[in-house]
Design an enzyme around this catalytic site. Sequence first.
Site, mmCIF file in Angstrom:
data_model
loop_
_atom_site.group_PDB
_atom_site.id
_atom_site.type_symbol
_atom_site.label_atom_id
_atom_site.label_comp_id
_atom_site.label_asym_id
_atom_site.label_seq_id
_atom_site.Cartn_x
_atom_site.Cartn_y
_atom_site.Cartn_z
ATOM 1 N N LYS A 111 -45.667 -15.519 16.681
ATOM 2 C CA LYS A 111 -44.654 -14.144 16.139
ATOM 3 C C LYS A 111 -45.986 -14.241 14.660
ATOM 4 O O LYS A 111 -46.686 -15.119 13.970
ATOM 5 C CB LYS A 111 -43.738 -14.656 15.085
HETATM 6 N N1 GLU Z 1 -41.797 -8.410 20.044
HETATM 7 C C1 GLU Z 1 -41.260 -8.431 21.498
HETATM 8 C C2 GLU Z 1 -40.441 -9.278 21.214
HETATM 9 O O1 GLU Z 1 -39.856 -9.601 19.940
HETATM 10 C C3 GLU Z 1 -42.060 -8.469 22.396
HETATM 11 C C4 GLU Z 1 -43.127 -9.216 22.465
HETATM 12 C C5 GLU Z 1 -44.004 -9.734 23.636
HETATM 13 O O2 GLU Z 1 -44.421 -8.550 24.220
HETATM 14 O O3 GLU Z 1 -44.865 -10.731 23.028
HETATM 15 O O4 GLU Z 1 -39.439 -10.123 21.974
#
Ligand code: GLU
Length: 422
Positions: A111
């Site tokens: 993240k």
């Molecule tokens: N931000 C989204 C999540 O928390 C998508 C993450 C992604 O597609 O890599 O799942």
Amino acid sequence: MKTISLEQELNPWEAQAARFDFAAEKLNLDVGIGKILRQPTREIIIHIPVAMDDGHIEVFTGFRVQHSIARGPAKGGVRYAPDVSLDEVRALASWMTWKCAVVNIPFGGAKGGVICDPSKLSHGELERITRRYTAELIEWFGPERDVPAPDLGTNEQTMAWMMDTYSVHMGYSTPSIVTGKPVGIGGSAGRREATGRGVSYLVNRAMDSIGLDANKATAVVQGFGNVGSIAAFSMAKHGVKIIAVSDAMGGIFNARGLDLWKLEQFANQNRTVAGFPEGEAITNDQLLATPCDILVPAALERQITEANAANIQCRILAEAANGPTTPKADEILDRRPDIFVIPDILCNAGGVIVSYFEWVQDLQSFFWGETEVVDKLFRILEGAFTQTLNLSRKQKISMRLAALSLGVSRVREAKQIRGLFP
Ligand code: GLU
């Protein structure tokens, strides 16, 4: 080892660590492996100077945490928010690891975040922040290393800037560096809708499990952004009556069911659902306590807490947001077998599943139609839901613990087979 007690106030990282410890204990996880999986592999903090529109220079703090790369490239969104912190990004990165593992896609977890308020920044300022953030992290990103995606405060345009910055540095176009980008530059059909559609699919499966008829069911949705609105429309398509919706500015309730088309039009014009004329105004606290069959928190973390968990009145809690329920609230929900919980790492996994499809399509330069994407998405969700439900029933554990145990056991397996270097 930290135990979850009702006296403790846990920050998001401590909360996820406490849940991990709990699952590790249930799984009889080897202590050494547990130590590895508990901590992120890599945490990067950057301070990025950006020239603002009025000519002054501002320095923004950004993060990227790669929690695990045991099962594949690190994967996860980038969040732009004023209160984003390293601890929050760490927690969200590890959630991504378990999320990718529970739905069995070949990614680790990551993240990112930048401390900023996107609503107060111009298009140009956002572009400069994004490009500099990407450039500072260029050696850590890569289709085989770490693949970012949108999260709160970022969108398809952000991903387009990231993809362009990376591509300019490499000297060739590299669409597979990010997912959730516009279709015109290698995005996938159905990516934007994927999380909300997945939530609705799993709600249908949960309704089947507890014998609830969609045509007689009511739903309450917190958050009317990309995830909440698509989930609401999709549930409504299956016959569910959406009786309340809210966003950061407030909520709206109508016992006869909200007209979602009109509500969407109103929200587009006014940038909020608050004040929609066809219903009564309610607060977010009232919304969470509204009697309904399906409650969908699709906004921020820590919405269902020790203070309100006993008051929620639903049959299905579909956690479309990441971490909407605190561990203290969890303890309360564990004593409420009347509520069927679809835990976040399963409930909102539709987004990263279609991100996986996007990455695969980019690597192959071969693109699929939306029907194929949706069909493959539902197949993966079906398998993950069934496995989680079976484990939860067999071991008499909550759906949350079952999903986490499945995820952790898959990452453990990868770690054990690969062994330790050197
Ligand atoms: N931000 C989204 C999540 O928390 C998508 C993450 C992604 O597609 O890599 O799942």
